[in-house]
Scaffold this motif. Structure first.
Motif, PDB file in Angstrom:
ATOM      1  N   ALA A   3      30.031  36.587  36.317  1.00 66.82           N
ATOM      2  CA  ALA A   3      30.848  35.469  35.839  1.00 66.82           C
ATOM      3  C   ALA A   3      31.967  35.904  34.890  1.00 66.82           C
ATOM      4  N   PRO A   4      31.708  36.707  33.845  1.00 75.16           N
ATOM      5  CA  PRO A   4      32.818  37.089  32.946  1.00 75.16           C
ATOM      6  C   PRO A   4      33.903  37.891  33.651  1.00 75.16           C
ATOM      7  N   VAL A   5      33.507  38.798  34.544  1.00 78.70           N
ATOM      8  CA  VAL A   5      34.501  39.586  35.270  1.00 78.70           C
ATOM      9  C   VAL A   5      35.317  38.684  36.188  1.00 78.70           C
ATOM     10  N   THR A   6      34.660  37.733  36.828  1.00 78.17           N
ATOM     11  CA  THR A   6      35.379  36.789  37.692  1.00 78.17           C
ATOM     12  C   THR A   6      36.401  35.993  36.895  1.00 78.17           C
ATOM     13  N   PHE A   7      36.034  35.587  35.706  1.00 81.72           N
ATOM     14  CA  PHE A   7      36.959  34.827  34.848  1.00 81.72           C
ATOM     15  C   PHE A   7      38.211  35.643  34.544  1.00 81.72           C
ATOM     16  N   VAL A   8      38.037  36.880  34.138  1.00 84.28           N
ATOM     17  CA  VAL A   8      39.176  37.739  33.791  1.00 84.28           C
ATOM     18  C   VAL A   8      40.046  38.004  35.015  1.00 84.28           C
ATOM     19  N   VAL A   9      39.407  38.308  36.144  1.00 86.08           N
ATOM     20  CA  VAL A   9      40.161  38.595  37.373  1.00 86.08           C
ATOM     21  C   VAL A   9      40.918  37.355  37.839  1.00 86.08           C
ATOM     22  N   ALA A  10      40.295  36.183  37.758  1.00 87.05           N
ATOM     23  CA  ALA A  10      40.957  34.951  38.199  1.00 87.05           C
ATOM     24  C   ALA A  10      42.179  34.642  37.354  1.00 87.05           C
ATOM     25  N   VAL A  11      42.059  34.793  36.041  1.00 84.56           N
ATOM     26  CA  VAL A  11      43.210  34.562  35.168  1.00 84.56           C
ATOM     27  C   VAL A  11      44.315  35.565  35.477  1.00 84.56           C
ATOM     28  N   GLY A  12      43.949  36.831  35.644  1.00 85.82           N
ATOM     29  CA  GLY A  12      44.939  37.856  35.937  1.00 85.82           C
ATOM     30  C   GLY A  12      45.646  37.631  37.266  1.00 85.82           C
ATOM     31  N   CYS A  13      44.908  37.258  38.296  1.00 87.03           N
ATOM     32  CA  CYS A  13      45.513  37.012  39.608  1.00 87.03           C
ATOM     33  C   CYS A  13      46.413  35.781  39.572  1.00 87.03           C
ATOM     34  N   ALA A  14      45.992  34.736  38.861  1.00 87.71           N
ATOM     35  CA  ALA A  14      46.821  33.531  38.745  1.00 87.71           C
ATOM     36  C   ALA A  14      48.141  33.848  38.063  1.00 87.71           C
ATOM     37  N   LEU A  15      48.101  34.655  37.008  1.00 90.08           N
ATOM     38  CA  LEU A  15      49.332  35.012  36.301  1.00 90.08           C
ATOM     39  C   LEU A  15      50.203  35.939  37.147  1.00 90.08           C
ATOM     40  N   ALA A  16      49.565  36.892  37.846  1.00 91.55           N
ATOM     41  CA  ALA A  16      50.334  37.824  38.663  1.00 91.55           C
ATOM     42  C   ALA A  16      51.068  37.115  39.789  1.00 91.55           C
ATOM     43  N   VAL A  17      50.469  36.075  40.342  1.00 94.22           N
ATOM     44  CA  VAL A  17      51.106  35.317  41.422  1.00 94.22           C
ATOM     45  C   VAL A  17      52.034  34.245  40.852  1.00 94.22           C
ATOM     46  N   GLY A  18      51.609  33.593  39.782  1.00 93.12           N
ATOM     47  CA  GLY A  18      52.347  32.451  39.260  1.00 93.12           C
ATOM     48  C   GLY A  18      53.636  32.796  38.561  1.00 93.12           C
ATOM     49  N   LEU A  19      53.683  33.910  37.833  1.00 95.15           N
ATOM     50  CA  LEU A  19      54.898  34.260  37.090  1.00 95.15           C
ATOM     51  C   LEU A  19      56.112  34.436  38.005  1.00 95.15           C
ATOM     52  N   PRO A  20      56.002  35.169  39.107  1.00 97.32           N
ATOM     53  CA  PRO A  20      57.179  35.282  39.984  1.00 97.32           C
ATOM     54  C   PRO A  20      57.474  34.038  40.818  1.00 97.32           C
ATOM     55  N   LEU A  21      56.440  33.226  41.122  1.00 95.14           N
ATOM     56  CA  LEU A  21      56.649  32.064  41.998  1.00 95.14           C
ATOM     57  C   LEU A  21      57.071  30.824  41.250  1.00 95.14           C
TER      58      LEU A  21
END
Length: 338
Positions: free
Chosen positions: A315-333
């Protein structure tokens, strides 16, 4: 005759007392809450308590149909799909199997409650845990129902739909690859990895027994998650959202945490995020990517299905990865758009 009767008495198996399961308790509570809603509103004239009870019933009623769908699907996989078929469909290379499992989530609409028992039975049928866990995270987030709901909640903003799809798929694939590299089977309880025999007889009986067992186990943790979600919903003041409008970083952090504690169903969370008009799109995207990947309800279901040792690591690793992936995709889009 007497000796025969005595033998029958001595050899007769004692009848097991029927136990009331957590699913029966849940159904009874929901039924009483629905039928006695007006009476409860008058008797419990405490705003916070009324709000909490409404949220609890809403979370359970919203998730229960998908939970039932998931356990039926998991029972069908375990009873009717031989392990050799699954091994033949999925690529042998772990990385390729993870990618296929992530894309397979598009074809099976459901919420996180449904994906947990399905992932358990996939493991039990010999599917690599990395691929099963990838499917667990992808199915509730990238299926057409969720994407259509997101498009309706954010009209005229197709970039939000694309960003949610890419962020959620990336989260599932990255977690699958991380598990393939560092995950250990010792973290998962043995019962979650038990394989069903591939004999031809008794498949319908096995299907019914597996579905019943999964529903009883997952239903209890769904109730626990609903109670936690209701309590935390009441404790979060709505006025806080107005303060976050001009604080992008703080908004991202708060929305990520709220996604965990609110425990909304993935088919409905887009409408909740869209209603927070004071926030930019990026924190909303983080909310939509994190929620289906990990929340208190899902954590409880994972702990009950795969064991606490697995859940406290995954669960904690999933939380960190989900936030990171959302930011990596969301910032350019979408950047800082509203």
């Amino acid at each position: 005759m007497a000796s025969s009767s005595l033998v029958d008495v001595l050899t007769e198996r004692p009848k097991r007392a029927r136990r009331i399961t957590s699913v029966e308790v849940l159904c009874a509570v929901l039924l009483l809450a629905i039928l006695g809603q007006s009476w409860l509103q008058n008797a419990l004239n405490v705003p916070a308590l009324r709000t909490g009870s409404t949220i609890f019933v809403a979370v359970c009623v919203q998730a229960l149909p998908f939970l039932v769908l998931g356990v039926l699907l998991s029972g069908a996989i375990a009873a009717f799909v031989p392990a050799r078929v699954l091994r033949r469909v999925l690529p042998r290379r772990t990385a390729a199997a993870v990618g296929v499992a992530g894309l397979a989530g598009i074809a099976l609409p459901g919420c996180e409650c449904a994906s947990v028992p399905v992932a358990r039975r996939l493991m039990g049928q010999g599917v690599a845990p990395a691929a099963a866990l990838t499917f667990l995270l992808a199915a509730p987030a990238v299926n057409p129902v969720v994407l259509v709901a997101t498009a309706i909640a954010f009209p005229g903003k197709p970039e939000m739909v694309l960003a949610r799809f890419l962020g959620s798929l990336a989260t599932a694939v990255v977690m699958g690859l991380l598990w393939a590299r560092w995950g250990k089977l010792d973290w998962i309880v043995r019962r979650a990895l038990e394989r069903m025999p591939e004999g031809a007889g008794g498949r319908w009986r096995a299907f019914a027994e597996i579905a019943r067992t999964d529903l009883v186990e997952a239903g209890g943790f769904l109730v626990l998650g609903g109670v936690i979600s209701a309590a935390l919903n009441v404790l979060v003041p709505q006025s806080w959202f107005a303060v976050l409008g001009g604080q992008l970083v703080l908004g991202v952090v708060v929305m990520a945490v709220l996604a965990v504690v609110l425990a909304l169903c993935s088919e409905a969370d887009a409408f909740v995020a869209a209603s927070l008009t004071a926030l930019p799109l990026l924190p909303k995207l983080v909310f939509l990517v994190v929620g289906p990947a990990i929340d208190v309800k899902l954590f409880a279901l994972q702990a009950g299905t795969f064991g606490r040792s697995f859940a406290v690591r995954f669960a904690p690793v999933t939380f960190v990865v989900a936030v990171g992936c959302a930011l990596a995709v969301g910032l350019p889009l979408i950047g800082g758009a509203r």
